[in-house]
Write a protein that holds these residues in place. Structure first.
Motif, mmCIF file in Angstrom:
data_model
loop_
_atom_site.group_PDB
_atom_site.id
_atom_site.type_symbol
_atom_site.label_atom_id
_atom_site.label_comp_id
_atom_site.label_asym_id
_atom_site.label_seq_id
_atom_site.Cartn_x
_atom_site.Cartn_y
_atom_site.Cartn_z
ATOM 1 N N PRO A 103 0.802 -1.211 0.000
ATOM 2 C CA PRO A 103 0.000 0.000 0.000
ATOM 3 C C PRO A 103 0.844 1.275 0.000
ATOM 4 O O PRO A 103 0.331 2.351 0.179
ATOM 5 C CB PRO A 103 -0.790 -0.119 1.307
ATOM 6 N N PHE A 104 2.139 1.165 -0.231
ATOM 7 C CA PHE A 104 3.011 2.333 -0.225
ATOM 8 C C PHE A 104 2.905 3.059 -1.554
ATOM 9 O O PHE A 104 3.022 2.455 -2.614
ATOM 10 C CB PHE A 104 4.465 1.921 0.028
ATOM 11 N N LEU A 105 2.699 4.363 -1.503
ATOM 12 C CA LEU A 105 2.642 5.180 -2.710
ATOM 13 C C LEU A 105 3.829 6.121 -2.726
ATOM 14 O O LEU A 105 4.247 6.641 -1.700
ATOM 15 C CB LEU A 105 1.359 6.007 -2.745
ATOM 16 N N GLY A 106 4.344 6.346 -3.906
ATOM 17 C CA GLY A 106 5.415 7.296 -4.082
ATOM 18 C C GLY A 106 5.034 8.316 -5.138
ATOM 19 O O GLY A 106 3.980 8.216 -5.763
ATOM 20 N N LEU A 107 5.890 9.288 -5.334
ATOM 21 C CA LEU A 107 5.646 10.335 -6.321
ATOM 22 C C LEU A 107 6.850 10.498 -7.219
ATOM 23 O O LEU A 107 7.985 10.342 -6.784
ATOM 24 C CB LEU A 107 5.385 11.677 -5.633
#
Length: 143
Positions: free
Chosen positions: A85-89
């Protein structure tokens, strides 16, 4: 055996009852959209508190306790199919977030362009969520 079966059935009934009170993704999106302001082109992006997935194309970015943003993404990249569930940009400027940036799911090759950024009225949203929970708790379960 009967003494084990009864607690198991009661537990399953409670779990089913709890699951039925969770709003659908569409209901959650409608709630967030009802409490979102006009779209903006960019926001200050420094040390976010976290993310909340609404559906495969919408995510809430929580910057501070009373500052959250509804992001609409270009495609269904939030399926959590990677198990992370980790989001990055992929931000072009580390201090701001704009419609030119992408959201990336860790461990996935998929990234989605941010199509829209809208501020959320966090206090009104919390009040509406509380009212929904109270209504759901007051309704008899469909068992």
């Amino acid at each position: 055996m009967k003494t084990l079966l009864l607690p198991l059935l009661v537990t399953l009934g409670l779990v089913a009852g709890c699951a039925s009170t969770r709003p659908s993704d569409a209901d959650r999106l409608a709630l967030y959209e009802a409490h979102a302001g006009a779209p903006v082109n960019q926001i200050r992006y420094v040390d976010p508190m976290g993310w909340d997935r609404i559906d495969d194309q919408h995510v809430v970015l929580m910057m501070r306790p009373n500052e959250s943003w509804l992001l609409t993404l270009s495609g269904p990249c939030l399926g959590w199919s990677t198990g992370s569930p980790f989001l990055g940009l992929s931000s072009f400027n580390g201090m701001s977030l704009s419609r030119l940036d992408k959201v990336i799911v860790s461990g996935s090759q998929v990234s989605c362009l941010i199509q829209q950024i809208r501020p959320l009225d966090v206090k009104a949203l919390r009040a509406a969520e509380g009212a929904l929970r109270e209504r759901a708790a007051a309704q008899p379960s469909g068992t």
